[in-house]
Scaffold this motif. Sequence first.
Motif, PDB file in Angstrom:
ATOM      1  N   ASN A 143       0.839  -1.196   0.000  1.00 56.81           N
ATOM      2  CA  ASN A 143       0.000   0.000   0.000  1.00 56.81           C
ATOM      3  C   ASN A 143       0.877   1.250   0.000  1.00 56.81           C
ATOM      4  O   ASN A 143       2.084   1.157   0.236  1.00 56.81           O
ATOM      5  N   ARG A 144       0.286   2.376  -0.244  1.00 57.84           N
ATOM      6  CA  ARG A 144       1.067   3.616  -0.314  1.00 57.84           C
ATOM      7  C   ARG A 144       0.359   4.725   0.458  1.00 57.84           C
ATOM      8  O   ARG A 144       0.015   5.765  -0.100  1.00 57.84           O
ATOM      9  N   VAL A 150       6.985   3.282   6.638  1.00 53.08           N
ATOM     10  CA  VAL A 150       7.227   1.849   6.816  1.00 53.08           C
ATOM     11  C   VAL A 150       7.226   1.130   5.468  1.00 53.08           C
ATOM     12  O   VAL A 150       8.088   0.300   5.187  1.00 53.08           O
ATOM     13  N   TRP A 232      -9.182  -2.920   5.496  1.00 54.18           N
ATOM     14  CA  TRP A 232      -9.638  -3.447   4.205  1.00 54.18           C
ATOM     15  C   TRP A 232      -9.216  -4.909   4.014  1.00 54.18           C
ATOM     16  O   TRP A 232      -9.680  -5.564   3.086  1.00 54.18           O
TER      17      TRP A 232
HETATM   18  S1  SF4 Z   1       2.269  -0.225   6.455  1.00 52.80           S
HETATM   19 FE1  SF4 Z   1       2.008   1.921   5.927  1.00 52.80          FE
HETATM   20  S2  SF4 Z   1       1.514   1.929   3.721  1.00 52.80           S
HETATM   21 FE2  SF4 Z   1       1.176  -0.118   4.506  1.00 52.80          FE
HETATM   22  S3  SF4 Z   1      -0.997  -0.155   4.971  1.00 52.80           S
HETATM   23 FE3  SF4 Z   1       0.115   0.321   6.835  1.00 52.80          FE
HETATM   24  S4  SF4 Z   1       0.108   2.534   6.948  1.00 52.80           S
HETATM   25 FE4  SF4 Z   1      -0.411   1.968   4.840  1.00 52.80          FE
END
Ligand code: SF4
Length: 451
Positions: A143-144, A150, A232
């Motif tokens: 995800n972004r 992270v 999600w």
């Molecule tokens: S690790 Fe960061 S980019 Fe990935 S879902 Fe969690 S908050 Fe979003």
Amino acid sequence: MKLYLTSLGCRLNQAEIEALSRRAVALGCQLVETPTQADWAVINTCTVTHVAARKSRQAIRRLRRENPTVRVAVIGCYGEMSRGEARALTGVDLVLPNVEKERLLDHLLAEVSLSGPAPPENAPAPLGRRTRAFIKVQDGCDNRCAYCIVTVARGPSRSRLPDEILAEIAERQSEGVQEVVLTGVNIGAYGRDHPESGPLPVYEGWSLARLVREILERIDIARLRLSSIEPWDLTEELIALWPHTRLCRQVHLPLQSGSDAVLRRMARPIRVAGFRDLVGALRGRAHEMAVSADLIVGFPGESDTDFQETVRVAQELGLARLHVFRYSPREGTPAAGWEPVPPSVARQRSERLIALGEELALAYHRRFVGETVEVLFETAIELEGTWGWSGLTDHYVRVWAPYDDNLHNRLRRVRGLAADAQGLRGEIVPEAGLRGSKAAPPDARDSHAQA
Ligand code: SF4
């Protein structure tokens, strides 16, 4: 080789340092409890906020201050994102990127021969509590989210092999661990690796839901807990696994904001209505399911109205706990250059949400007054001039109860007497002993089921 290991930040860092300590002992290294006794000190660092990065630097410097001759190896997200800066810190001999982390011991052992005497009998055991073990199941994220460093520091989502995970849990269970916590950067993405070379056949048919189901079916661990899971990724298949006598009734869902406008700017693929439905679905599955959430305040563009939305949604959902973070711009993230909310406003908002979190936690803990809950006891404590024990329910409620016998790593039932924002005060119920084993009748963990 005498090794001192320490970690900052998330449960994943802790799981990694626990696993590292086990490999080190298996390779004949001696673990030591302070850097003063160590040849090498290894620190698993964090950079999720600027405060975490500062704490990582301070912890690295402290190692060298405590032992001017110790060699320091830096791993983890601060080392990944600030490699040059980390290398320049006094006493740092090695900075390894996250992808190299698993080969740290090869680097350290390349220089030494372990032909010396075996570690003494009373050498510290591998790190980790004997009551609960953090088990890494996944790393990285695809995800972004606009604020998140992270996903940058840890790279794309990568799952551990299912058999490796099951073997590690079986091993920890055979050592007497009663609870395992599945952890990762984005555990909900388990089995959905997308390497450039295309989906990996080894993960075909695997998901977090299947992994949890297989662990519960194949290993008689008393408790299985999930660490944070992106909303999600909370599938119907996963939700349907509750209630299960050994699956902890606690789910931590990062919501981050109660305003759809802010969620959109954060590039988070969830909206408040969807989150509300998930919470409802979870609550429909298990008695007093504890749903807690992360919330970020002060994200660029967050208006007073947006913030009031966040307060209203947290109150409306009656969340069990709030983890509140003030937005921290991280270089390398899409939001880094955006106009920040004034620090004084962000501080006021975080204080407001932290206070709300206390109110919500108190309301949630009060539900267990008069109820009988099952507690995994961890530590002996002094309780108003007498000895007692502290532990956690499967809802992740902290419980204290007076008892002068050894309850370390024992599951016992406790009647809730009084609640506060930190937890529940109770009394130990004479043992008509039930523990969350396969043999236990449905949901014998607390009294309501028997009504
Ligand atoms: S690790 Fe960061 S980019 Fe990935 S879902 Fe969690 S908050 Fe979003």
